[in-house]
Design an enzyme around this catalytic site. Structure first.
Site, PDB file in Angstrom:
ATOM      1  N   TYR A   1       3.814  -8.483  -3.776  1.00 29.50           N
ATOM      2  CA  TYR A   1       4.083  -8.690  -2.344  1.00 29.50           C
ATOM      3  C   TYR A   1       3.496  -7.529  -1.561  1.00 29.50           C
ATOM      4  O   TYR A   1       3.634  -6.362  -1.939  1.00 29.50           O
ATOM      5  CB  TYR A   1       5.591  -8.773  -2.070  1.00 29.50           C
ATOM      6  CG  TYR A   1       5.899  -8.882  -0.588  1.00 29.50           C
ATOM      7  CD1 TYR A   1       6.012 -10.124   0.015  1.00 29.50           C
ATOM      8  CD2 TYR A   1       6.042  -7.735   0.192  1.00 29.50           C
ATOM      9  CE1 TYR A   1       6.258 -10.227   1.383  1.00 29.50           C
ATOM     10  CE2 TYR A   1       6.288  -7.831   1.557  1.00 29.50           C
ATOM     11  CZ  TYR A   1       6.400  -9.080   2.143  1.00 29.50           C
ATOM     12  OH  TYR A   1       6.632  -9.176   3.484  1.00 29.50           O
TER      13      TYR A   1
ATOM     14  N   GLU B   1       1.632 -10.670   6.289  1.00 26.67           N
ATOM     15  CA  GLU B   1       2.222 -10.789   4.954  1.00 26.67           C
ATOM     16  C   GLU B   1       1.232 -11.453   4.007  1.00 26.67           C
ATOM     17  O   GLU B   1       0.618 -12.463   4.348  1.00 26.67           O
ATOM     18  CB  GLU B   1       3.510 -11.617   5.041  1.00 26.67           C
ATOM     19  CG  GLU B   1       4.227 -11.805   3.718  1.00 26.67           C
ATOM     20  CD  GLU B   1       5.498 -12.621   3.881  1.00 26.67           C
ATOM     21  OE1 GLU B   1       6.585 -12.022   3.983  1.00 26.67           O
ATOM     22  OE2 GLU B   1       5.400 -13.871   3.918  1.00 26.67           O
TER      23      GLU B   1
END
Length: 390
Positions: free
Chosen positions: A109, A197
């Protein structure tokens, strides 16, 4: 402003971030043609909506043949995709993204948000990619590693290397990760983003780092600097009333209650909603007509509020600072003359030219409920909403 995954990948690619090869399709035939052109044994067909959790909702399909691509495209295009971010109503899929499959070894991530405490962007990285960052933050906060960005210089090389080490990347990927993280940080700052993101950022079995999924949101207040990004807007993905409000230069957010609110100033609007709830009511919306409100804008605000069938009463709460109370009164009168208002309207005016504003309302002949202060206004509108249920 939110954009689609394929658009976000296009923005990232401009900054040197590696993304898998893919193409956009709006029909089954286009999807098949793109899959053939990509030439891989594995293709991924992805629904393009402004929401996460698409895979869990059936909006992402891994296909190992052209026939599977065709079947996936048929199933996804036009479907009403429901995820934890769309709510039960879901979102209609109008566009899909056909992407070449990747040989994934591990998922990571990587993201950037604005940290309210430091008042700066902060980069987050976690070895547990592919999961909702909110779930990781709640259950395993120690798995998220952060670095604060300098708003001018961006992410320093040592910060990128430190993140790479903390999430356990092998030595041969540390420099590449640091470079990618720096590029994402530069993109975030240059494009005036409010959120970025990559989840997951994958390491392939060949040792490459790829942005397998991407999500970017731009700061609406900075869009005047980025006409090219404004072209990425997909109005189909936006709430119809919020879109209508934005075109009228109104700040509007729909809520679940039955008391419509028309206020000038975000702080006063928040206070108005709070006191409505303290009096036992539920606001139907946040609506800020702004400091430069005009009669036309106030009239449109009334129309937008009344387009919500849940609204049983309206509270107009105006403090005349920059905007004059008599102009707001003229807008209320114009709206009442142009639009049938089938619900009670409570009006509280205070500030610049308040006497003139109240005089205009009193002499208008309109059936309005006058309030002396904010508490009085909240009490009256809560009672009016109970009596004026549509």
């Amino acid at each position: 402003m939110k954009i689609h995954e394929y658009q976000a990948k296009g923005v990232l690619a401009r900054y040197g971030v590696s993304v898998p090869e893919g193409r956009v399709a709006e029909t089954v035939e286009e999807a098949v043609t793109h899959a053939e052109a990509l030439g891989g044994d594995v293709s991924v067909v992805k629904a393009q909506i402004h929401a996460g959790g698409r895979g869990k909702g059936g909006g992402v399909k891994v296909c190992k043949s052209i026939d599977e691509v065709r079947d996936a495209a048929k199933a996804i295009i036009g479907m009403n995709l429901v995820t934890h971010q769309t709510g039960p109503a879901g979102q209609k899929v109008r566009t899909i993204y056909v992407e070449k499959g990747s040989d994934i070894e591990r998922e990571i991530y990587l993201g950037i948000v604005i940290d309210r405490q430091s008042e700066r962007p902060v980069m987050m990285a976690s070895a547990e990619g592919g999961m909702d960052i909110e779930e990781i933050a709640e259950n395993r906060p120690e798995a998220i590693h952060t670095e604060t960005l300098d708003p001018v210089a961006g992410l320093a090389p040592f910060q990128g290397r430190r993140l790479a080490t903390r999430i356990g990347l092998p030595n041969e990927n540390i420099a590449a990760f640091a470079k990618m993280a720096s590029s994402v940080a530069r993109m975030f700052l240059d494009e005036d983003c409010s959120m970025a993101e990559i989840n997951p950022l994958v390491r392939t079995k060949q040792g490459d780092l790829l942005a397998l999924d991407a999500k970017i949101e731009f700061d609406d207040n900075a869009m005047f600097r980025h006409a090219n990004n404004l072209e990425l807007r997909d109005e189909h993905e936006e709430d119809a009333m919020e879109l209508r409000a934005s075109k009228a230069e109104l700040s509007y957010i729909s809520m679940d209650g039955n008391i419509g609110c028309m206020v000038n100033g975000a702080g006063l609007a928040m206070a108005t909603m709070d006191i409505i709830k303290l009096q036992g009511g539920e606001p139907a919306n946040f609506l800020d007509v702004g400091g430069g409100a005009t009669k036309e804008r106030v009239s449109e605000a009334f129309r937008i509020i009344l387009s919500d069938d849940k609204v049983a009463a309206i509270l107009v709460n105006i403090f005349g600072g920059i905007v004059r109370c008599d102009l707001i009164a003229e807008g209320v009168i114009a709206a009442a003359q142009d639009v049938a208002i089938p619900v009670p309207v409570v009006v509280r005016l205070e500030g610049n030219r308040v006497a003139e504003g109240k005089k205009l309302l009193k002499e208008s002949g309109l059936n309005l409920i006058s309030a002396d202060d904010l508490r009085d206004a909240a009490e009256k509108v809560v009672v009016a909403a109970k009596e004026g249920v549509r």
